[in-house]
Design a protein around this motif. Structure first.
Motif, PDB file in Angstrom:
ATOM      1  N   ARG C 227       0.843  -1.197   0.000  1.00 18.53           N
ATOM      2  CA  ARG C 227       0.000   0.000   0.000  1.00 18.53           C
ATOM      3  C   ARG C 227       0.881   1.251   0.000  1.00 18.53           C
ATOM      4  NH1 ARG C 227      -3.902  -0.226   4.771  1.00 18.53           N
ATOM      5  NH2 ARG C 227      -4.331  -2.234   3.843  1.00 18.53           N
ATOM      6  N   TRP C 228       1.986   1.165   0.729  1.00 17.67           N
ATOM      7  CA  TRP C 228       2.897   2.305   0.799  1.00 17.67           C
ATOM      8  C   TRP C 228       3.513   2.600  -0.577  1.00 17.67           C
ATOM      9  CZ3 TRP C 228       3.442   6.458   3.154  1.00 17.67           C
ATOM     10  CH2 TRP C 228       4.635   7.198   3.092  1.00 17.67           C
ATOM     11  N   LYS C 229       3.738   1.537  -1.335  1.00 18.64           N
ATOM     12  CA  LYS C 229       4.279   1.739  -2.693  1.00 18.64           C
ATOM     13  C   LYS C 229       3.277   2.546  -3.531  1.00 18.64           C
ATOM     14  CE  LYS C 229       8.135   0.193  -2.068  1.00 18.64           C
ATOM     15  NZ  LYS C 229       9.244   1.137  -2.227  1.00 18.64           N
ATOM     16  N   ASP C 230       1.999   2.284  -3.347  1.00 13.29           N
ATOM     17  CA  ASP C 230       0.972   3.067  -4.052  1.00 13.29           C
ATOM     18  C   ASP C 230       1.011   4.522  -3.615  1.00 13.29           C
ATOM     19  OD1 ASP C 230       0.161   0.741  -5.250  1.00 13.29           O
ATOM     20  OD2 ASP C 230      -1.519   0.395  -3.867  1.00 13.29           O
ATOM     21  N   VAL C 231       1.199   4.733  -2.309  1.00  7.54           N
ATOM     22  CA  VAL C 231       1.282   6.100  -1.802  1.00  7.54           C
ATOM     23  C   VAL C 231       2.483   6.796  -2.432  1.00  7.54           C
ATOM     24  CG1 VAL C 231       1.607   7.532   0.253  1.00  7.54           C
ATOM     25  CG2 VAL C 231       0.173   5.493   0.386  1.00  7.54           C
ATOM     26  N   GLN C 232       3.617   6.110  -2.456  1.00  7.46           N
ATOM     27  CA  GLN C 232       4.828   6.701  -3.027  1.00  7.46           C
ATOM     28  C   GLN C 232       4.640   7.040  -4.501  1.00  7.46           C
ATOM     29  OE1 GLN C 232       7.719   3.654  -1.889  1.00  7.46           O
ATOM     30  NE2 GLN C 232       8.802   5.178  -0.657  1.00  7.46           N
ATOM     31  N   ALA C 233       3.898   6.195  -5.190  1.00  2.00           N
ATOM     32  CA  ALA C 233       3.717   6.409  -6.627  1.00  2.00           C
ATOM     33  C   ALA C 233       2.772   7.579  -6.906  1.00  2.00           C
ATOM     34  CB  ALA C 233       3.185   5.135  -7.273  1.00  2.00           C
ATOM     35  N   SER C 234       1.809   7.825  -6.020  1.00  2.25           N
ATOM     36  CA  SER C 234       0.745   8.778  -6.350  1.00  2.25           C
ATOM     37  C   SER C 234       0.692  10.038  -5.504  1.00  2.25           C
ATOM     38  CB  SER C 234      -0.626   8.093  -6.224  1.00  2.25           C
ATOM     39  OG  SER C 234      -0.611   6.836  -6.810  1.00  2.25           O
ATOM     40  N   VAL C 236       3.250  11.953  -3.768  1.00  6.34           N
ATOM     41  CA  VAL C 236       4.382  12.837  -3.455  1.00  6.34           C
ATOM     42  C   VAL C 236       4.019  14.277  -3.827  1.00  6.34           C
ATOM     43  CG1 VAL C 236       6.753  13.438  -4.089  1.00  6.34           C
ATOM     44  CG2 VAL C 236       6.116  11.036  -3.726  1.00  6.34           C
ATOM     45  N   ARG C 237       4.240  15.169  -2.898  1.00  6.32           N
ATOM     46  CA  ARG C 237       3.947  16.584  -3.139  1.00  6.32           C
ATOM     47  C   ARG C 237       5.107  17.435  -2.664  1.00  6.32           C
ATOM     48  NH1 ARG C 237      -0.841  14.103  -2.572  1.00  6.32           N
ATOM     49  NH2 ARG C 237      -2.717  14.973  -3.521  1.00  6.32           N
ATOM     50  N   TYR C 238       5.427  18.470  -3.438  1.00  5.27           N
ATOM     51  CA  TYR C 238       6.521  19.368  -3.072  1.00  5.27           C
ATOM     52  C   TYR C 238       6.333  20.675  -3.821  1.00  5.27           C
ATOM     53  CZ  TYR C 238       7.986  17.317  -7.492  1.00  5.27           C
ATOM     54  OH  TYR C 238       7.989  16.878  -8.787  1.00  5.27           O
ATOM     55  N   LYS C 239       7.085  21.697  -3.399  1.00  7.01           N
ATOM     56  CA  LYS C 239       7.078  22.987  -4.103  1.00  7.01           C
ATOM     57  C   LYS C 239       8.474  23.231  -4.645  1.00  7.01           C
ATOM     58  CE  LYS C 239       3.120  25.300  -3.855  1.00  7.01           C
ATOM     59  NZ  LYS C 239       2.513  26.398  -3.199  1.00  7.01           N
ATOM     60  N   GLU C 240       8.518  23.740  -5.868  1.00  9.34           N
ATOM     61  CA  GLU C 240       9.802  24.061  -6.487  1.00  9.34           C
ATOM     62  C   GLU C 240       9.900  25.576  -6.656  1.00  9.34           C
ATOM     63  OE1 GLU C 240      10.897  20.757  -9.665  1.00  9.34           O
ATOM     64  OE2 GLU C 240       8.802  21.378  -9.880  1.00  9.34           O
ATOM     65  N   TYR C 241      11.047  26.131  -6.326  1.00  9.30           N
ATOM     66  CA  TYR C 241      11.272  27.574  -6.488  1.00  9.30           C
ATOM     67  C   TYR C 241      12.606  27.777  -7.212  1.00  9.30           C
ATOM     68  CZ  TYR C 241       7.969  27.608  -2.526  1.00  9.30           C
ATOM     69  OH  TYR C 241       6.906  27.386  -1.680  1.00  9.30           O
ATOM     70  N   PHE C 242      12.571  28.443  -8.350  1.00  7.11           N
ATOM     71  CA  PHE C 242      13.786  28.811  -9.118  1.00  7.11           C
ATOM     72  C   PHE C 242      14.675  27.611  -9.449  1.00  7.11           C
ATOM     73  CE2 PHE C 242      12.916  32.175  -5.894  1.00  7.11           C
ATOM     74  CZ  PHE C 242      12.369  33.134  -6.746  1.00  7.11           C
TER      75      PHE C 242
END
Lengths: 255, 80, 370
Positions: C227-234, C236-242
Motif C-alpha cells: 500500500r505504501w508503494k501506491d502512496v509513493q507512486a501517487s 508525493v507533493r513538493y514545491k519548487e522555487y527557481f
C-alpha cells in the motif's frame, strides 16, 4: 428435541468458537452472562465490544457482535471514542484487573468521572493471568504469585486496590457494584447486575461497572472447584460484595 | 413426583472442569472416564437417574457447553 | 471565500471541521493548545464530539475507538505529547484504519522548551511507535498551506487506511496570516466496509492489530508495504522555487524551507543560480525529483530546525554524487535568512567535497561560532 422441553441453551449471542480459557476459569461464565443479557435486551446487532489485553484479549472471537481490540488498559478510552460518535449503539469494555486497575487506571477513572455512557465488565481474579500469574493491583496481601514469590508484602508491594469503592466516589458513576461468580446464586445476582449495567447505558444514566470476583485455577494452582472456595473464603472478605453506587434513577429500573 | 429433566453436554465445548459436578443439587453428574472429547478432556455427563432439569449445571458452566431439557408437565384438569 | 486573518492553530482546527471532522480528542500542551481550545467551542456548536482527555494516551485511544467506526477523527499535540501517543499510533497503523494527528513541534528532547522546532521529523517519518509501519506525513510552511493540507490529510488517511500526520513547528501554529478557508461541508458518513459501527443487517466485524500467527503478521506487514508503494507512486507533493536552471539546490521543509526561500530570493538577486525544493510530503519523500535535481546540481544544502534528520533522506537519494552540506538550528532556534544566505555563499565557493556526514563540519562551525 422439542423446543417446549428446552430449559437452557447456549446463547445465540455467542459465536460457535470454543473459548481459549483454561478449564473452570470463570471468564467463561462472565462471557456467557454478557451474551445472555445482550440477547435478552435485543441489542446484539447494535453492540460494539472493546476487548482488553490480558486473558480476555480474544473476547472478540466469542461474541456475535462487532468488536475492537484495545491496547493494554485503554479500553475505556476506545469505548469513549466509539460511544461519542455512535451514541445510539451499546458499547462495553471487558477488562481484567491488570488492564483496568493497573495500566489502565487513568482511563477507567476518567471515563467514570466523565460519566461516559458505557458498560464496563471488570474481572477481578487477583493476578495477571495471561502472562502467567504475576502480582496484580488486586492480589491479596500474602498471596503468592510469580512476581511475589514470598507472598505479597504490603510494606514493599502495597495493598490491593478496591476499584468499585474508588469509582463509586465519582459523580459520573451511575452504577457500580461488586458481584462474585463462585456459586449459582451469586452468578444469578451477577447476571442481574450486568443487565442493570447495560440498562443504565441504554437509558443514558452514566457510567456503569460490574466488578466480578473470578477465579484463575491455573495460576492459583488449584482445582476449579477449590478456586471457587478460595473466592468465597479469601477474596470476598478482601473485596466485599455489594452495591457501591446505584443512582436514584437507576434504582427505578425494573428488570 | 419429581420433575424429570435431562442434559446434553457438548463435546465441542466441555473441558471437564467439574464445576457442574460439584454444583449439581442431585449429585447425578460425573466425568465420563470412558470417553475423551476431541480436545482430550473427559466430558461431564449424568451417570444416573435424578436430573430435574434445574439448569444449575448450565449456570455454573464456564463454556456454555450444557443444554438443559425438562419434561413438560401437562396441566391435569381438575374434576368439577 | 474571502481571505481572513487566521492564527495557524485555529486555522488548522477550523479547516479540519470544514473537512468533516466528527470527533476531536486532545490534551493541552503548548504550542498547540489553541487547536484544543478552538474545538472545545466549535465542535459542540455543530453537534460534533469533543473530549478533553485525561492524557495523550487517553486522547489517542479515543481517536483509535472513533476511527474504528469510520468517522473523520483527529487529535493534535506537541512533541512530548506525541511521544505519549506513539502506542496508539502503532495500534492504529496495525489495525489499518484512518486517523489524522497534528504535531505542532517544539524544542526537545525531554521537556525541552516551547519554541518552534523540527526535531520530530524522524519520529514522524520513520515511525516512532513499535513495529514496522508506513505513515503519510505532511509539512505545511504557512497558515494557508496548513488549511489546505488538513482536508487532504483526511482524504489520504481514508484512501489508504493509514495514519496521516501533519507536522508543523510552533511558529506556523502561532503565526497569524491572511488565508482562505474552504466552505463548511455537510457530513456524509461513508459506510466503510471495514467499520465496526454495530452489526445491523450484516456479518459482524472485528478490528484489531493482533496477528498471533507470525505468517499472518508477515503478510500484514507486506500488505502495508505494498500500500505504501501506491502512496509513493501517487501522493508525493513538493514545491519548487527557481529550480529550472539552478546549479545549487537548497532543501528545507516547513518553516526552515520558508526562511530558506527568502535567502534563495536574495541570492538570486545577487545572480547566484540557486533554487529551493520544499517537500510538502516529507513522507513519502520526493526522492524522484531530488534524484533529477542531483543531476543538474553542483552542490546541495539541507536546512532544518534540528540536527539533520531529513538530511538522511537527502543523502539516500544523492548517494555521494555531489557535495551535500547541512545547516541546522536545533533546540527551538529559528534560523534567520542571512544565515542561510551565508550557507548558499559557501556552496558557491567551489571548494566543497563529498562528505560521509555533513553534520561534522556543520558542528565544527557551530561550536566555533559560540
Amino acid at each position: 428435541m422439542a423446543t417446549e422441553n428446552l430449559v437452557y441453551e447456549r446463547p445465540e449471542a455467542f459465536t460457535e468458537m470454543p473459548t481459549h480459557y483454561c478449564p473452570g476459569c470463570t471468564h467463561g461464565v462472565a462471557h456467557r452472562l454478557v451474551a445472555e443479557v445482550l440477547e435478552e435486551m435485543g441489542v446484539v446487532n447494535k453492540t460494539i465490544g472493546v476487548a482488553p489485553v490480558g486473558c480476555a484479549v480474544f473476547a472478540y472471537n466469542y461474541f456475535d457482535t462487532d468488536f475492537v481490540e484495545a491496547p493494554h488498559g485503554r479500553a475505556p478510552a476506545m469505548a469513549t471514542g466509539i460511544k461519542r460518535v455512535l451514541p445510539d449503539r451499546v458499547v462495553f469494555t471487558y477488562q481484567g484487573d491488570g488492564d483496568l486497575a493497573s495500566i489502565g487506571m487513568g482511563e477507567i477513572v476518567h471515563a467514570a468521572a466523565r460519566g461516559e455512557n458505557i458498560t464496563v465488565i471488570f474481572i477481578n481474579n487477583a493476578n495477571y493471568g495471561m502472562t502467567g500469574g504475576q502480582m496484580a493491583p488486586t492480589t491479596l496481601p500474602g498471596m503468592k504469585t510469580t512476581s511475589s514469590p514470598n507472598g505479597r508484602d504490603v510494606e514493599t508491594q502495597g495493598y490491593p486496590i478496591k476499584m468499585s469503592e474508588m469509582l463509586s466516589t465519582l459523580e459520573g458513576t451511575g452504577y457500580c457494584v461488586r458481584r462474585s461468580l463462585h456459586d449459582p446464586k451469586n452468578i444469578r445476582l451477577a447476571k442481574k447486575a450486568i443487565r442493570t449495567a447495560f440498562e443504565t447505558q441504554v437509558r443514558g444514566l452514566g457510567f456503569a461497572m460490574v466488578e466480578l470476583l473470578s477465579t484463575c485455577p491455573t495460576n492459583w494452582g488449584m482445582t476449579p472447584v477449590n478456586s471457587l472456595k478460595f473466592v468465597e473464603e479469601h477474596m470476598i472478605p478482601a473485596f466485599p460484595l455489594g452495591d457501591y453506587k446505584i443512582s436514584d434513577a437507576i434504582k427505578q429500573i425494573k428488570i | 413426583m419429581a420433575v424429570k429433566g435431562w442434559i446434553e453436554v457438548s463435546d465441542t465445548y466441555c473441558k471437564g472442569c467439574e464445576l457442574c459436578i460439584s454444583a449439581c443439587p442431585q449429585g447425578v453428574m460425573e466425568l465420563d472416564m470412558a470417553r475423551l472429547t476431541p480436545k482430550g478432556y473427559h466430558p461431564a455427563h449424568t451417570f444416573k437417574e435424578g436430573c430435574t432439569g434445574c439448569a444449575i449445571c448450565a449456570i455454573v458452566c464456564p463454556d456454555a457447553a450444557i443444554t438443559v431439557f425438562r419434561e413438560t408437565t401437562k396441566a391435569v384438569p381438575v374434576p368439577a | 471565500m474571502p481571505k481572513e486573518l487566521w492564527k495557524g492553530n485555529e486555522a488548522i482546527a477550523e479547516a479540519a471541521v470544514r473537512a468533516g471532522l466528527e470527533a476531536y480528542f486532545g490534551y493541552p500542551i503548548t504550542p498547540q493548545t489553541e487547536i484544543l481550545e478552538f474545538l472545545s467551542r466549535r465542535m459542540p456548536e455543530l453537534g460534533r464530539s469533543f473530549v478533553q482527555a485525561e492524557s495523550e494516551l487517553g486522547a489517542i485511544n479515543m481517536v483509535y475507538g472513533a476511527a474504528c467506526t469510520g468517522v473523520r477523527v483527529m487529535s493534535s499535540s506537541s512533541s512530548p505529547g506525541v511521544s505519549l501517543m506513539m502506542e496508539g499510533l502503532s495500534y492504529i497503523a496495525g489495525t489499518e484504519i484512518p486517523a489524522v494527528l497534528v504535531n505542532v513541534m517544539r524544542g526537545g528532547p525531554g521537556l525541552g522548551n516551547i519554541a518552534p522546532a523540527q526535531s520530530d521529523y524522524n519520529q514522524a517519518v520513520r515511525g516512532g511507535g513499535h513495529g514496522d509501519y508506513p505513515r503519510i506525513v505532511l509539512a505545511p510552511a504557512s497558515v494557508q498551506e496548513a488549511i489546505d493540507l488538513m482536508g487532504l490529510s483526511f482524504d489520504l488517511a481514508e484512501k489508504y487506511r493509514m495514519i496521516t500526520m501533519v507536522i508543523l513547528d510552533g511558529s506556523v501554529g502561532q503565526m497569524m496570516e491572511p488565508a482562505e478557508m474552504p466552505a463548511l461541508k455537510e457530513i456524509h458518513r461513508k459506510g466503510f466496509d471495514w467499520a465496526t459501527d454495530g452489526a445491523m443487517n450484516r456479518e459482524r466485524r472485528i478490528l484489531s492489530s493482533i496477528y498471533l500467527n507470525p505468517y499472518d503478521e508477515e503478510k500484514t506487514n507486506l500488505r502495508l508495504l505494498k500500500r505504501w508503494k501506491d502512496v509513493q507512486a501517487s501522493e508525493v507533493r513538493y514545491k519548487e522555487y527557481f529550480l529550472e536552471d539552478a546549479k545549487y539546490i537548497v532543501i528545507g521543509f516547513g518553516t526552515a524551507g520558508r526562511v530558506a526561500l527568502s535567502a534563495v530570493r536574495e541570492a538570486r538577486a545577487q545572480g547566484i543560480k540557486v533554487g529551493l525544493l520544499r517537500p510538502i510530503t516529507v513522507s513519502p519523500f520526493p526522492h524522484e525529483v531530488l534524484d533529477q535535481l542531483t543531476g543538474q546540481a553542483e552542490a546541495i544544502l539541507v536546512t532544518e530546525m534540528n540536527m539533520g534528520q531529513m538530511l538522511d533522506d537527502v543523502l539516500l537519494t544523492v548517494r555521494g554524487r555531489v557535495p551535500v552540506e547541512f545547516y541546522g538550528r536545533p533546540g527551538g532556534v529559528v534560523p534567520f535568512h542571512d544565515e542561510i544566505l551565508n550557507e548558499i555563499h559557501r556552496l558557491t565557493s567551489g571548494t566543497l567535497a563529498v562528505r560521509t556526514d555533513p553534520r561534522e563540519s556543520w558542528l565544527t562551525r557551530m561550536t566555533a561560532a559560540s
